[in-house]
Design a protein around this motif. Structure first.
Motif: not given
Length: 241
Positions: A74, A79, A83
């Motif tokens: 991620s 991100r 998050n």
């Protein structure tokens, strides 16, 4: 520390006491002496607790490794740290379908805390306190230092996740390699008892001198040496990676 349910504690206590009685009767052929071995069953719940704790640690370490891979992916996708951590529970659903999986439940709790406005560092610290895994504590420490120092958190967390993930993978590979040796050690610990049982059944006259007079001294000495060997074997094969 892993806690045993009443059923687990009672079953371990009963199994340990029965095993102690059987071992005592097998070597001495005396019910009264065998009863003296029955209190060894009180050690069984402690042994079971340690085995379950070790098994839980390995299971959670494997789950956390998958969580770290999700966080690293991620972060690489751009991100933010918050998050990336909040999306872990969704990513783990494909790897661990069981909704009772520890990591899924923990990261769902972290996501709920983040959505409620809680600090990410505090959520992860509470997570570390609940799970009590060294790698999780290390990850939380790195995250806290990165936030206080004002460095590139994404890069720091990504590198830390990669390093911890590699360490967990090496530990898993070592555990697989020593699993066979542990199995062989358990067989070696059981062989003397099976040997005594077979001889007592197939040649009772041959074993009779061991069950009276000086034979008790010989059996006691042999049993003490066997207990010492079992202790050493367990000590050598029960190390934590």
């Amino acid at each position: 520390m892993t806690r045993l349910s009443r059923l687990q504690y009672g079953a371990a206590l009963a199994a340990g006491g029965l095993a102690g009685f059987a071992a005592g009767y097998l070597f001495y052929r005396s019910v009264w002496i065998a009863l003296l071995f029955s209190p060894l069953g009180f050690a069984a719940p402690g042994w079971l607790r340690k085995e379950l704790a070790l098994w839980r640690k390995r299971r959670i370490a494997l789950q956390f490794k998958e969580a770290l891979q999700s966080i690293a992916s991620s972060l690489s996708a751009g991100r933010s740290v918050e998050n990336a951590v909040a999306s872990v529970s969704d990513e783990l659903r494909t790897v661990f379908p069981d909704p009772r999986t520890e990591m899924r439940l923990e990261f769902e709790r972290i996501r709920a805390g983040i959505r409620n406005g809680d600090n990410l560092e505090a959520c992860l610290r509470a997570f570390s306190d609940r799970v009590r895994l060294e790698e999780i504590a290390r990850f939380c420490d790195v995250l806290a230092i990165a936030k206080r120092s004002g460095g590139d958190m994404v890069a720091i967390v990504r590198r830390t996740a990669g390093a911890i993930g590699e360490k967990l993978e090496i530990e898993r590979e070592i555990s697989v390699m020593v699993a066979q040796k542990r199995f062989e050690a358990r067989i070696m610990m059981a062989v003397p008892f099976v040997f005594m049982a077979v001889l007592s059944w197939a040649a009772p006259d041959y074993m009779a001198p061991l069950h009276r007079g000086t034979g008790y001294a010989v059996v006691t000495a042999a049993l003490m040496m066997l207990a010492g060997c079992i202790y050493l074997i367990r000590k050598w094969t029960s190390f934590e990676v």
